[in-house]
Design an enzyme around this catalytic site. Sequence first.
Site, PDB file in Angstrom:
ATOM      1  N   GLN A 179       7.072  -1.424  -6.600  1.00  0.00           N
ATOM      2  CA  GLN A 179       8.053  -2.457  -6.840  1.00  0.00           C
ATOM      3  C   GLN A 179       8.163  -2.862  -8.149  1.00  0.00           C
ATOM      4  O   GLN A 179       7.933  -3.849  -8.450  1.00  0.00           O
ATOM      5  CB  GLN A 179       8.153  -3.533  -5.798  1.00  0.00           C
ATOM      6  N   HIS A 216       7.253  -1.279  -2.416  1.00  0.00           N
ATOM      7  CA  HIS A 216       7.902   0.258  -2.339  1.00  0.00           C
ATOM      8  C   HIS A 216       9.161   0.004  -3.123  1.00  0.00           C
ATOM      9  O   HIS A 216      10.247  -0.819  -2.576  1.00  0.00           O
ATOM     10  CB  HIS A 216       7.925   0.847  -1.044  1.00  0.00           C
ATOM     11  N   LEU A 217       9.450   0.703  -4.196  1.00  0.00           N
ATOM     12  CA  LEU A 217      10.716   0.300  -4.936  1.00  0.00           C
ATOM     13  C   LEU A 217      12.054   0.262  -4.137  1.00  0.00           C
ATOM     14  O   LEU A 217      12.379   1.369  -3.635  1.00  0.00           O
ATOM     15  CB  LEU A 217      10.546   1.431  -5.937  1.00  0.00           C
ATOM     16  N   HIS A 218      12.770  -0.885  -4.174  1.00  0.00           N
ATOM     17  CA  HIS A 218      13.958  -1.029  -3.543  1.00  0.00           C
ATOM     18  C   HIS A 218      14.914  -2.072  -4.302  1.00  0.00           C
ATOM     19  O   HIS A 218      14.217  -3.000  -4.784  1.00  0.00           O
ATOM     20  CB  HIS A 218      13.949  -1.438  -2.054  1.00  0.00           C
ATOM     21  N   LEU A 219      16.343  -2.084  -4.258  1.00  0.00           N
ATOM     22  CA  LEU A 219      17.187  -3.180  -4.503  1.00  0.00           C
ATOM     23  C   LEU A 219      17.564  -3.686  -3.344  1.00  0.00           C
ATOM     24  O   LEU A 219      17.888  -2.858  -2.334  1.00  0.00           O
ATOM     25  CB  LEU A 219      17.979  -2.640  -5.410  1.00  0.00           C
TER      26      LEU A 219
END
Length: 385
Positions: A179, A216-219
């Site tokens: 993230q 865990h990369l998210h927007l």
Amino acid sequence: MAFPHDSNETSYLLPPNNEDWDGQAIPDFVYGQKDLMAEGIQWPRNAPGILEALPQSPFDAALCSAWKQRVELGLFRYRLRELQTQILPGAVGFVAQLNVERGVQRRRPQTIKSVRQAFDPEQFNFNKIQPGEVLFRLHREPDLPGTLLQEDILVVINVSPLEWGHVLLVPEPARGLPQRLLPGALRAGIEAVLLSLHPGFRVGFNSLGGLASVNHLHLHGYYLAHRLPVEQAPSKPLDPGGHLHLLQGLPAPGFLFYTHGPGLDLESLIGRVCRATDYLTDHEIAHNLFVTRGAPPGKTSPSSALTGVRVILWARKSCFGIKDGEAFNVALCELAGHLPVKTSQDFSSLTEAAAVALIQDCRLPPSQAEEVQAALVALMSQEEQ
């Protein structure tokens, strides 16, 4: 909130039999320069909270029809009802909403110990979600700047929604990205705001230590049928080039970046914002980011037009874990003025003063805040050389 769902678009809907979901290819939502609407999107003058009369873009129609179907299929942890909402009396204009189910039923946050923590495939991540939770993939046409950097951005339901249409934008989940904000993810978030005809569709990012619950990369993206203070709050320039402003008149002043819309101006903004978030991450400083249509920087008024996109970045104290005893937890939407409250008692008793105190408790100490501001101004100045 209610939202119109009439749409002839059916390609984003799941087959009726859930046994067919595993084999279903993820549909692409394809868009180009003509679909990014920078101007002319305003709140209705007479009834800003009533959205049924607002037109839908193809993006809105695809997201809302697919999201509604997932509600009917029971893929959420709870069924989101019309949320009780109040504007807290006072100068700020906080929008408070009672969302008991999210407070009780959302997934417990992962154990986070560092803003720079590595991705852990053993923890929950977006490679482990049900196939039906993915709505579509964002796909940019070649006429858009940065298309050579094309990434697969999945639009996924948030199974514990804050509001109607609450989704997650997840870049290439199989890569196992932690993230940490990346240019492609931010570009997708800003373009999602520009794809919507709805002035209340916003996007945001929580860093680790800034209440991100999944590493865990998210927007986040969601609809809110209310104006927020950050749309038109005044600001003052911090750098000679006018690229970085300090947002004023809010409990937690933020760094304001602004773009009129798609093109080279937007690409430059993405670079500046990611240099700022890289600095914060590298220095173990938690942060939150919010993307909304808004007025240009400078002196503004409640009647100022939403002529472009505001990206607001807050550097803040790290907070690892949820504080269960508070009326709300301070992350991207709370800093922007949207307060999802966990209990009926807190909702009925919440005052502006109490909300301001909770938010201000997350601010950096003054000396550190000054150090961060000076560092970001120096980063912007380097770009001019």
